[in-house]
Design a protein around this motif. Sequence first.
Motif, PDB file in Angstrom:
ATOM      1  N   HIS A 221       0.917  -1.221  -0.121  1.00  0.00           N
ATOM      2  CA  HIS A 221      -0.362  -0.062  -0.196  1.00  0.00           C
ATOM      3  C   HIS A 221       0.542   1.256   0.080  1.00  0.00           C
ATOM      4  CE1 HIS A 221      -3.845  -1.849   0.053  1.00  0.00           C
ATOM      5  NE2 HIS A 221      -3.572  -2.810   0.682  1.00  0.00           N
ATOM      6  N   LEU A 222       1.831   1.336  -0.246  1.00  0.00           N
ATOM      7  CA  LEU A 222       2.335   2.392  -0.461  1.00  0.00           C
ATOM      8  C   LEU A 222       1.870   3.533  -1.577  1.00  0.00           C
ATOM      9  CD1 LEU A 222       7.032   1.836   0.431  1.00  0.00           C
ATOM     10  CD2 LEU A 222       5.478   2.596   1.791  1.00  0.00           C
ATOM     11  N   ASP A 223       1.861   3.081  -2.634  1.00  0.00           N
ATOM     12  CA  ASP A 223       1.946   3.324  -3.893  1.00  0.00           C
ATOM     13  C   ASP A 223       0.105   4.715  -3.128  1.00  0.00           C
ATOM     14  OD1 ASP A 223       3.615   3.314  -5.225  1.00  0.00           O
ATOM     15  OD2 ASP A 223       2.693   1.818  -6.260  1.00  0.00           O
ATOM     16  N   TYR A 224      -0.804   3.531  -2.822  1.00  0.00           N
ATOM     17  CA  TYR A 224      -1.451   4.590  -2.016  1.00  0.00           C
ATOM     18  C   TYR A 224      -1.595   5.305  -1.176  1.00  0.00           C
ATOM     19  CZ  TYR A 224      -5.344   4.902   1.636  1.00  0.00           C
ATOM     20  OH  TYR A 224      -6.382   5.260   2.132  1.00  0.00           O
ATOM     21  N   LEU A 225      -0.210   5.354   0.331  1.00  0.00           N
ATOM     22  CA  LEU A 225      -0.260   6.253   0.667  1.00  0.00           C
ATOM     23  C   LEU A 225       0.929   7.206   0.059  1.00  0.00           C
ATOM     24  CD1 LEU A 225       1.489   4.503   3.999  1.00  0.00           C
ATOM     25  CD2 LEU A 225      -1.100   5.457   3.364  1.00  0.00           C
ATOM     26  N   LYS A 226       1.440   6.878  -1.117  1.00  0.00           N
ATOM     27  CA  LYS A 226       2.255   8.024  -1.969  1.00  0.00           C
ATOM     28  C   LYS A 226       0.368   9.269  -2.662  1.00  0.00           C
ATOM     29  CE  LYS A 226       5.741   9.729  -3.562  1.00  0.00           C
ATOM     30  NZ  LYS A 226       7.023  11.251  -3.058  1.00  0.00           N
TER      31      LYS A 226
END
Length: 558
Positions: A36-41
């Motif tokens: 979910h790093l892209d979600y947070l980014k």
Amino acid sequence: MKRKWWHGKVAYQIYPKSFQDTNGDGIGDLRGVIDHLDYLKSLGIDIIWLSPIYQSPFVDQGYDISDYYKIDEIFGTMEEFDELLAEAKKRDMYIIMDLVINHCSDQHEWFQKALKDPEGKYGDYFYFRKGKDGNPPSNYRSYFGGSAWEKVEGTDYYYLHMFAKEQPDLNWNNPEVLNELYTMINWWLDKGVAGFRIDAIINIKKDLSFPDYEPDGPDGMTGIFRMVEGVDGVGELLEDLKKHTFEKYDAFTVAEVFNMKKDELEEFIGDDGHFSTMFDFSAHEMTFGDHGWYDAKKVGFDDLKKVIFHAQKECEDVGFLANIIENHDEPRGASRYLPDYLQNEDGIKLLGTISVMLRGIPFIYQGQEIGMRNCHMASIDDYNDISTKNEYAVAIDAGCTVEEAMEACYENSRDNARTPMQWDDSAQAGFTTGTPWLFVNPNYKEINVKEQLGREDSVWYYYQKLIALRKSEDYKEVFTYGKVVPMFVEKDGIFAYARKTEDQTVYIITNYSREDITVDLLTANEQPKLHVLLDNKNDVCLNGNRIRLSSGQAVILG
């Protein structure tokens, strides 16, 4: 103010156990964070704070660490943690760890050795004292209730634990303990961690005479915070910690500090302070009951306005605060701070506007960006939190009915923020394919990430716009370094302030009343052309310097 690399950044707290489970065991894991790093980014996050992922028996959800050098297997492996660091770096994001060094777990090898020989080397890693006349060494009540001294079976000794009995306090007067801790901290910083959130750090300084205090309850004990408030010299320990660790790496540090003395603010978060920043708990502190959750105070928006402005003013020429609405130790802000008529998406956006645009570092807690709420549990057995179970018992002992004790838990329990992240409307909110470790809030069918991402007027997209505006080229200077200038402080129903530098002013105006409100922003001879930068309802009435806001409306003008 010295400019630092973390100025202007936005942080997000992940409670890993409840974020995303990828292996079906019902517990969130590091792979779930990586996924979910892209979600947070895309939300606009720069710094990710991970609540504890170290090896632990989880008596206090990982804040009882049995090995500081190991990732607990329920979360994954050290290789996966290294992968997380690398993937975050690819996205220009930073990972900070939770640092728990006031105490460790009673399962840590240091304490296990200490139990075998309280007068030996490892006994001096902790606070072992002999009792007095068959009683504990002093009359301290731990933060989690009951005596802060636990008797060692078969001996005259007791050991100090300011929290649970499974969390013995470490002796910060012992150079060997400090060397162990500093070596461990530098090991993580060498690995690539960008810094730490530092847990309960004000408690490391003890009055070694451990004096009794006047009892403040029918149990004959007094809150151990009395000893914390009565002792001086914690700054020397904190400065030594900084110089041997954080300072060498230009690390970002955010401290959990209660009971700080009024004249110590600059020492803590000034240009050369012990920490980069510390959380503003002033709103949370207003809710503290005199005896427990059962007599906790309700917080009105007028009260919220006063304490936030006071905190902002105090640190105006000193340093940055870390601004929060909620965290893993507090109930959901949407349920706690908003009046009944604003417990909706407009109100949640209004609350977010006030917090994110303050001077300081915004910290967003997982699920806050979709407006997650408190969770009604049917029974005390549904709760996991050690503090909640204690507070329930305190309420019953004080004469509350089961219904009243449960209502106190619903309003104040830490588990309100720890229920699993609500990703979609599938089984268990898309958090796990197994049985979740903690009750999933039944409202996940209506409140979830998938639904929010499919609707442009959602809370999620509003948070994305707030963060983007705060970090935009045109406004990042004023939102990072501009002063907070309170406005209309005597006018009921309005929470408003300006962010102001020498050459730029932005206005944040919100209406938390039930009625429409009209205000004049500027005098007639100050007629700059104001533009709407963000409006949570997209229908603000702006006529020159006069603005009309409906109930629950939040507008940013520049």
